[in-house]
Scaffold this motif. Structure first.
Motif, short mmCIF file in Angstrom:
data_model
loop_
_atom_site.label_atom_id
_atom_site.label_comp_id
_atom_site.label_asym_id
_atom_site.label_seq_id
_atom_site.Cartn_x
_atom_site.Cartn_y
_atom_site.Cartn_z
N THR A 813 0.85 -1.19 0.00
CA THR A 813 0.00 0.00 0.00
C THR A 813 0.89 1.24 0.00
O THR A 813 1.84 1.33 0.79
CB THR A 813 -0.93 0.03 1.23
N LEU A 814 0.60 2.18 -0.89
CA LEU A 814 1.30 3.47 -0.94
C LEU A 814 0.33 4.57 -0.55
O LEU A 814 -0.83 4.56 -0.99
CB LEU A 814 1.83 3.76 -2.35
N GLY A 838 -4.72 5.13 -12.79
CA GLY A 838 -6.04 4.58 -13.06
C GLY A 838 -5.97 3.39 -13.99
O GLY A 838 -4.91 2.81 -14.24
N SER A 839 -7.13 2.99 -14.55
CA SER A 839 -7.13 1.89 -15.50
C SER A 839 -6.38 2.31 -16.77
O SER A 839 -6.43 3.47 -17.17
CB SER A 839 -8.57 1.50 -15.86
N ASP A 840 -5.67 1.38 -17.36
CA ASP A 840 -4.86 1.66 -18.56
C ASP A 840 -3.89 2.81 -18.34
O ASP A 840 -3.61 3.59 -19.25
CB ASP A 840 -5.76 2.01 -19.76
N SER A 841 -3.37 2.94 -17.13
CA SER A 841 -2.56 4.11 -16.76
C SER A 841 -1.08 3.90 -17.04
O SER A 841 -0.62 2.81 -17.40
CB SER A 841 -2.75 4.40 -15.28
N ILE A 842 -0.32 4.96 -16.82
CA ILE A 842 1.14 4.90 -16.94
C ILE A 842 1.70 3.86 -15.99
O ILE A 842 2.56 3.05 -16.35
CB ILE A 842 1.74 6.29 -16.64
N LEU A 843 1.22 3.86 -14.76
CA LEU A 843 1.70 2.93 -13.74
C LEU A 843 1.43 1.48 -14.14
O LEU A 843 2.32 0.63 -14.09
CB LEU A 843 1.02 3.24 -12.39
N ILE A 885 8.19 -1.04 -6.35
CA ILE A 885 8.03 0.19 -5.57
C ILE A 885 8.90 1.31 -6.14
O ILE A 885 8.45 2.44 -6.33
CB ILE A 885 8.37 -0.05 -4.09
N GLU A 886 10.15 0.99 -6.43
CA GLU A 886 11.07 2.01 -6.94
C GLU A 886 10.61 2.55 -8.28
O GLU A 886 10.65 3.77 -8.52
CB GLU A 886 12.48 1.43 -7.05
N GLU A 887 10.15 1.69 -9.15
CA GLU A 887 9.68 2.13 -10.46
C GLU A 887 8.43 2.98 -10.32
O GLU A 887 8.26 3.99 -11.02
CB GLU A 887 9.42 0.94 -11.36
N ALA A 888 7.53 2.59 -9.40
CA ALA A 888 6.30 3.36 -9.19
C ALA A 888 6.62 4.78 -8.72
O ALA A 888 6.03 5.76 -9.21
CB ALA A 888 5.42 2.67 -8.16
N LEU A 889 7.56 4.92 -7.82
CA LEU A 889 7.92 6.24 -7.31
C LEU A 889 8.73 7.04 -8.34
O LEU A 889 8.63 8.27 -8.40
CB LEU A 889 8.69 6.11 -6.00
N THR A 890 9.50 6.35 -9.16
CA THR A 890 10.24 7.03 -10.24
C THR A 890 9.27 7.62 -11.26
O THR A 890 9.42 8.76 -11.72
CB THR A 890 11.20 6.04 -10.92
N LEU A 891 8.25 6.84 -11.62
CA LEU A 891 7.24 7.34 -12.54
C LEU A 891 6.53 8.55 -11.97
O LEU A 891 6.21 9.51 -12.69
CB LEU A 891 6.21 6.24 -12.83
N MET A 892 6.25 8.51 -10.68
CA MET A 892 5.60 9.64 -10.00
C MET A 892 6.46 10.90 -10.13
O MET A 892 5.96 11.99 -10.45
CB MET A 892 5.41 9.27 -8.52
N GLN A 893 7.77 10.76 -9.92
CA GLN A 893 8.68 11.90 -10.00
C GLN A 893 8.73 12.48 -11.42
O GLN A 893 8.77 13.70 -11.60
CB GLN A 893 10.08 11.46 -9.55
N GLY A 1000 17.28 3.33 1.56
CA GLY A 1000 18.46 4.20 1.49
C GLY A 1000 18.50 4.96 0.19
O GLY A 1000 18.80 6.17 0.17
N ARG A 1001 18.19 4.29 -0.93
CA ARG A 1001 18.20 4.97 -2.23
C ARG A 1001 17.11 6.04 -2.30
O ARG A 1001 17.28 7.08 -2.93
CB ARG A 1001 18.01 3.95 -3.35
N LEU A 1002 15.97 5.75 -1.68
CA LEU A 1002 14.85 6.69 -1.74
C LEU A 1002 14.96 7.81 -0.72
O LEU A 1002 14.28 8.83 -0.85
CB LEU A 1002 13.53 5.94 -1.51
#
Length: 1012
Positions: A813-814, A838-843, A885-893, A1000-1002
């Motif tokens: 959960t994020l 959302g559905s069909d989203s970038i994530l 998780i890392e990819e999800a937060l990278t996409l967010m950035q 640590g990376r995040l």
């Protein structure tokens, strides 16, 4: 279109007030106008015109399901359903000629494999070579294949609910679509059904093979039904699972599917049902263009292999690893649909478990003898079976943690056997004691009410008409009530003796069998996709018709339709004050039903921490606990007898009480609601059972990794605030909550000064006001304590791991904080999160489709009254957790300065198209206005939401991403086994070590939290 092209036009206009059914409810007169016609090729159409909202529910049923499959080909009807979404010559490929050539070569290779596999000594090298050839050809197909084009084309034009299902009796294709796009459905659905391509057949074959495990191995409910039918039937095709037997699925080939399609997918076997904003004249015109070009075919049989007389009890016991709760199913061969015995068995099953006054609920569940108990007499085209089912209580003996697995199984088995005896004991009473006239009238009244409920929505009515037409003829809808009215107590007693016999009985138990040997098979079907996915789909260079059938005059290519959404205008409610209570009213004369919702500013945030669980107890007790005038059993009985539905929902910040009644029972409904709210009995015995069930539920919560992840993330996100209250505090507090505590809460918060009324239905405003004024006289005129709820403080970022031994699939959960609904950015942030998660989203596309890291991923915005928050979910294999998780937060950035223009425009279109189906009934709209008032939001919020979406820009999305999508502030909770091995740079480390390195990376603190 010339009238000679329509062979039959049959309009049925029936008024149920003139017969024995709804006539018994004084003042009810109901007209349902079903228009029926057939094309020259035999295709049947049923049309119900409803012009209230600009939408149409469409159902297309084929009179063939798994019961018509041949031996060794079980499951082919279901696989065929999957193939109907792969396109035709006109859509789904960029080169239909090359596509057909490649598909033929793939099939030829597979036929060689099949031929070899049938030999005593197959040539393994030849099989291996042919599989490699198939894979190479599949890769060639992929270069020209356009996936999901059917759903995407419909989705971009506003369609929702694009799906299908296969049953034993039929295959049905479903959707709802804006009425200005109905020709799109005719164009694409006609080709979908009658001239599909067979591309990706062997890919889809592997999908349904995974579905087998998902439906019948991972799912205890599916396993129970599979075992019951396979044991109860020895010759009848209902013994076969709809998905098919695994060995048959392994031999699926395109030629078998084509053969089944040629036999059954013909106009004479097709039933189209359209309900909504359309005229029968328009349906005839479009049907003539798009459906009449296909040859008729031969009607499917109405007879299948008969089941021999059962001559002794049968039993199946499955010890299912991974199951948490034992399940029991008991079947008795019954009567065929539409026979006199069928109606009597229907009445018998309803006496047992229909409504809140059903005997199973009153005598078993409400007395704490079982978790769940029910009876059913399902509609079936080719034969009947009465089924009893449910789940026993968790045996006390299992509290001993030192029991062996064998002993635990034995305890569960004994509990299931005892539960079976309890169920059968209730049936035995029906044999020796005649059903009372009161009980018989109770279920008949409920049935009349359910008839109306089926007609409330376009979708429900369309689905009902389509299913009934295949099973026994759609007119069954009009005759069923009359037939049920004729059922007597003697009939019920007779069929109980005739069918509920030991030698006609089959029992199936699914018993928890310990921890699973491997992770559950992940399976999902994504058929309804939106505009964003659709616009990414490449179209063929030319839009000609490549069908083998002639091109009719007026034909339009399935991909030629483009919808431009417009702002939806919602009618305002009539408003006034009834005493101190705001009142929102919208008339709805279509059905003789009235819906009243009472909204209150009252919830768990108004309860002290040392009374955690009080509102949940109130939620569960108000209906079950009786009143001063009515015992719990009497209250249940009278609510059923009058077909009155009352529901109570006590939430975190608001509560609602919903009353839904037949017009003739309006005054009675108000009287009973008054009794429930002002004179509750809150029976101590029922309260004790409810408390025990609540505590058991909390104790079991730790078994659900996703629930644990969500719960702990919310506690952290709102730490020190009522929003972040730990629900597990209820383990200590619930047992001490008394009936007087519940009554005090009612007297304090369920008062007129804290209420909002929302009403719609077949009642005049003047009468409603007079009756509600009298209703309010029964409540104390008291002020409600002021709610001093402050905005929650900012939460600290964290990457938390909760160790759950054996949890090999991570549940993540994020969370991030957002703004309240009243903030001008709230709805545009919702659009932003739809683009991102959302559905069909970038994530989803990046994590699942591109990288294959997850089986599910989403992210969206929700709200509390004092704040909004962003919440996401990731489900992945344990060793992929940190990468996901890392990819999800990278996409967010990345969205901070680069929201893709195309994605923005497409999601904007998606969101606006959805408004055709938002708040689309008077009851929903009145309730929406009431909620806006309760939260002190503008009453034109629906308009403001659309304006926010229409005025949004890419630049705004990037600004909002920089303000609110902040990876460095993320709250991330992972529930998984910390010892899972992960390969990193040639080394093997644990999941815990991998997540510590990720933190640590995040730059986000890591913390391990105990599983609770």
């Amino acid at each position: 279109m010339p009238m000679k092209r329509i062979l039959v036009l049959f309009t049925v206009l029936f008024s149920l007030a003139t017969g024995a059914s709804l006539a018994q409810d004084a003042g009810i007169s109901l007209n349902l106008d079903v228009k029926e016609f057939h094309l020259e090729n035999g295709m049947q159409f049923l049309v119900v015109e409803r012009h209230t909202t600009p939408q149409v529910a469409a159902r297309l049923a084929i009179r063939a399901g798994s019961a018509l499959e041949e031996s060794e080909r079980t499951g082919i009807a279901h696989l065929l359903e999957h193939m109907m979404f792969k396109g035709t010559k006109n859509f789904g490929t960029l080169d239909y000629k090359k596509d057909a050539e490649l598909q033929n070569r793939i099939e030829a290779a597979y036929q060689v494999i099949l031929s070899e596999q049938r030999k005593r000594q197959p040539d393994r090298e030849l099989i291996k070579a042919k599989r490699a050839e198939m894979e190479a050809l599949r890769l060639e197909v992929q270069k020209i294949f356009v996936p999901k084009v059917f759903s995407a084309q419909l989705g971009k034009n506003g369609a929702v609910g694009v799906n299908a299902f296969t049953s034993r009796d039929q295959t049905q294709y479903t959707l709802s679509i804006p009425s200005d796009m109905i020709e799109q459905w005719f164009s694409i659905a006609s080709e979908q059904l009658f001239e599909p391509s067979w591309r990706e057949f062997y890919v889809e074959k592997s999908v349904v093979q995974r579905e087998w495990a998902f439906r019948y191995v991972n799912d205890p409910e599916g396993a129970a039904w599979l075992d019951l039918h396979a044991t109860a039937y020895t010759a009848h095709p209902y013994r076969n699972p709809t998905i098919g037997w695994k060995s048959d699925m392994e031999r699926f080939n395109t030629l078998s599917a084509i053969e089944f399609h040629k036999k059954y997918y013909k106009p004479t076997n097709a039933v189209a049902v359209l309900v909504g904003d359309i005229t029968v004249e328009e349906v005839k015109r479009l049907a003539g263009i798009y459906f009449e070009r296909y040859p008729a075919g031969i009607r499917a049989t109405e007879e299948v292999t008969a089941e021999p007389l059962q001559q002794g009890p049968r039993k199946s016991i499955r010890y299912l690893k991974g199951a948490r709760t034992p399940l029991v199913r008991i079947g008795f061969h019954g009567a065929r649909m539409g026979t006199d015995d069928f109606y009597a068995l229907d009445a018998m099953s309803m006496i047992l478990s229909h409504g809140i006054g059903g005997r199973f609920d009153q005598n078993i569940v409400n007395r704490g003898l079982a978790v769940q108990a029910w009876a059913s007499n399902p509609d079936n085209r080719y034969g009947g079976m009465v089924v009893l089912g449910g789940s026993p209580n968790e045996p006390d003996a299992l509290s001993n943690q030192n029991l062996s697995e064998e002993k635990r199984r034995q305890i569960y088995l004994e509990a299931s056997e005892a539960f079976e005896k309890i169920l059968l004991g209730e049936i035995e009473k029906l044999k020796t004691e005649k059903v009372t006239a009161r009980d018989l009238e109770r279920i008949k009244k409920l049935n009349r009410r359910e008839f109306l409920e089926r007609m409330r929505s376009n979708e429900s009515l369309a689905g009902t008409l389509a299913a009934l037409e295949v099973e026994t003829g759609w007119q069954y809808l009009t005759s069923y009530l009359e037939k049920l009215e004729k059922v007597t107590a003697e009939d019920i007693q007779r069929v109980a003796w005739k069918y509920i016999r030991p030698d006609n009985q089959t029992s199936a138990y699914v018993i928890p069998g310990g921890d699973p040997d491997q992770p559950p098979e992940q399976y999902s079907e994504v058929r309804a996709i939106g505009a964003s996915a659709a616009q990414r789909i490449e179209k063929p260079q030319e839009m000609g018709n490549h069908s083998i059938y002639p091109t009719p005059a007026g034909w339009k290519h399935p991909l030629s339709f483009e919808r431009k959404p417009k702002k939806i205008e919602y009618p305002p409610a009539e408003t006034e004050k009834i005493g101190s209570v705001p009142f929102f009213y919208l008339p709805d004369r279509e059905l003789p039903l009235i819906d009243l919702t009472i909204l209150l500013k009252a919830g768990s945030v108004d309860v002290d921490e040392n009374r955690t669980g009080l509102t949940a107890m109130l939620d569960a007790m108000l209906l079950r606990g009786g009143t001063e005038s009515y015992s719990p059993q009497e209250l249940a009985a009278i609510l059923d007898e009058k077909a009155i539905r009352i529901s109570v929902s006590v939430g975190e910040e608001a509560s609602s009480i919903h009353l839904s009644v037949l017009k003739s029972e309006w005054e009675t409904g108000l009287h009973l609601l008054k009794e429930i709210l002002t004179k509750p009995r809150l029976d101590p015995q029922v309260l004790s059972i409810v408390k025990n069930q609540a505590v058991t539920g909390l104790q079991r919560q730790g078994e659900d990794a996703a629930a644990v992840s969500t719960r702990e993330a919310q506690i952290w996100l709102f730490k020190g605030h009522p929003y972040g209250r730990d629900p597990l505090l209820g383990l200590k507090t619930i047992t001490g909550i008394t009936g007087e505590d519940l009554k005090t809460y009612l007297r304090t918060y369920f008062v007129p000064s804290n209420m909002v009324f929302a009403l719609s239905g077949d009642i005049g405003k003047e009468k409603a006001v007079i009756d509600l004024e009298a209703f309010l006289q029964n409540f104390p005129d008291a002020a409600v304590p002021e709610r001093n709820l402050k905005e929650p403080p900012e939460s600290k970022p964290v990457l938390a791991l909760i160790h759950k031994p054996g949890q090999v699939q991570s549940q993540v959960t994020l969370g991030l904080r957002s703004v309240p609904r009243s903030h001008p950015d709230f709805w545009k942030i919702s659009l932003l999160t739809s683009i991102y998660g959302g559905s069909d989203s970038i994530l989803y596309q990046r994590l699942r489709d591109d990288l294959g890291l997850v089986y599910a991923a989403y992210f969206g915005q929700t709200y509390k009254w004092k704040t909004g928050y962003l919440v996401g979910y990731i489900g992945s294999k344990g060793d992929n957790t940190a990468d996901a998780i890392e990819e999800a937060l990278t996409l967010m950035q990345r969205l901070h300065g680069a929201v893709p223009e195309e994605e923005f425009k497409l999601k904007q279109l998606d969101t606006l198209n959805s408004f055709v189906f938002n708040v689309d009934t008077p009851a929903a709209l009145a309730n929406t206005y009431g909620q806006y008032y309760l939260r002190k939001e503008p009453l034109d919020t629906l308009e403001k939401i659309q304006e926010a979406y229409m005025s949004a820009s890419k630049t705004e999305m990037e600004r909002l991403a920089g303000q609110y999508l902040l990876p460095q502030k993320a709250v991330v909770f992972v529930v998984a086994d910390r010892t899972i091995q992960v390969s990193r740079d040639g080394k093997v480390i644990s999941l815990k070590e991998d997540l510590e390195a990720l933190s640590g990376r995040l730059g986000i603190p890591f913390q391990e939290i105990a599983l609770r």
